[in-house]
Write an enzyme that holds these catalytic residues in place. Sequence first.
Site, PDB file in Angstrom:
ATOM      1  N   TYR A   1      81.740   5.908  57.437  1.00  0.00           N
ATOM      2  CA  TYR A   1      83.538   5.823  57.700  1.00  0.00           C
ATOM      3  C   TYR A   1      83.715   4.553  57.386  1.00  0.00           C
ATOM      4  O   TYR A   1      84.200   3.836  56.395  1.00  0.00           O
ATOM      5  CB  TYR A   1      83.999   6.117  58.917  1.00  0.00           C
TER       6      TYR A   1
ATOM      7  N   GLY B   1     100.975   5.685  58.770  1.00  0.00           N
ATOM      8  CA  GLY B   1     102.024   5.912  57.224  1.00  0.00           C
ATOM      9  C   GLY B   1     103.264   6.151  57.844  1.00  0.00           C
ATOM     10  O   GLY B   1     104.767   5.313  57.085  1.00  0.00           O
TER      11      GLY B   1
ATOM     12  N   ALA C   1      93.352   8.395  53.874  1.00  0.00           N
ATOM     13  CA  ALA C   1      92.265   8.597  54.703  1.00  0.00           C
ATOM     14  C   ALA C   1      91.686   9.128  55.516  1.00  0.00           C
ATOM     15  O   ALA C   1      92.531  10.107  56.507  1.00  0.00           O
ATOM     16  CB  ALA C   1      91.628   6.973  54.732  1.00  0.00           C
TER      17      ALA C   1
ATOM     18  N   GLY D   1     101.101  10.060  58.381  1.00  0.00           N
ATOM     19  CA  GLY D   1     100.675  10.325  58.952  1.00  0.00           C
ATOM     20  C   GLY D   1     101.009   9.348  60.301  1.00  0.00           C
ATOM     21  O   GLY D   1     102.635   8.145  60.557  1.00  0.00           O
TER      22      GLY D   1
ATOM     23  N   ASP E   1      97.336  15.840  47.672  1.00  0.00           N
ATOM     24  CA  ASP E   1      96.141  14.981  48.143  1.00  0.00           C
ATOM     25  C   ASP E   1      96.433  14.039  47.074  1.00  0.00           C
ATOM     26  O   ASP E   1      96.782  14.635  46.060  1.00  0.00           O
ATOM     27  CB  ASP E   1      95.037  16.458  48.451  1.00  0.00           C
TER      28      ASP E   1
END
Length: 345
Positions: free
Chosen positions: A176, A13, A74, A10, A52
Amino acid sequence: MRVLVTGGAGFIGSHIVRTLVSWGHEPLVLDALPAPPAPPAPPEGVPWIHADVRDEEAVRRALRGVDAVCHQAAKVGLGQGVADAPDYVSRNDLGTAVLLAAMAASGVRRLTLAGSMVVYGEGRYDCPRHGTVRPGPRAERDLAAGRFEPRCPRCGQDLVPGLVGEDAPADPRNVYATTKLAQEHLATAWARSTGGRAVSLRYHNVYGPGMPRDTPYAGVAALFRSALARGEAPRVFEDGGQRRDFVHVRDVAAANALVLETVDEQEPGTCAAYNTGSGHPRTVGELARSLATAHGGPEPVVTGDYRLGDVRHITANSELLRSHLGWKPEVSFEEGMREFATRTE
């Protein structure tokens, strides 16, 4: 050091993975995102498990031979509605629990967690009469009337916003934010029960290359840049005076790498939290103007619109991370905005 980076394909990341490689470490990515070119790809040669973080078998497999974990996976975004709660809790809290249980079983005792400034709710405010106060959530009637600034809950006077420190009470204002605080509690419980060492880096508004565009979860900087790329004016909510701390993703990646290298100096069985921001507050209006100027696009439009659940001001005091670990951001706001406004991925 061999480091498992969950969510390593991501936005943040992938930058952490590149930083770890450049610092001489061996990252391994576990991410459920599809194969490139959809997300930013890890550097060539970095192993990538497409799974996942809630997949117990995949996580156990990924932890073999690992020295430390950098947990970035996340579901992000505002998550203001209760209808969002099951998905956020499943992805963020159940995912973290699965990871920590596997770490406990495998003997991995070093963890860096992607925390967030949203755990604080509103930032620090001082009243001239009553000192530091904590205003409650802003009322919709005030927002609809254009009254955006919180008032002192005791006397109703205007407040002066300041920098929030790690010792501020947690006050998550949406789903969140609640899941991000729960992740820290889970990490603390894991550290205490295993003698492990955990650090939560409470990110402020991270921006930079590879930031997702045109999604409900993109940061405001990405939304403004996407508007400029379409030849449209950035649309600024409220009056543009919301204060935030915009920190470049490369500086955040460096903070993660530094924590991983120094976490052994921490007391076993503890989870420390560090604000991770530039230390230089800017308004959302300033952000929009800086991007528009750098891009050469139309001037921002201040709309007066608002979102329930948004906080007015939240800016970091990141001195603890600097004094304890020697970290400091290297990318200035001006440099970062010029790069972000003109760079294509």
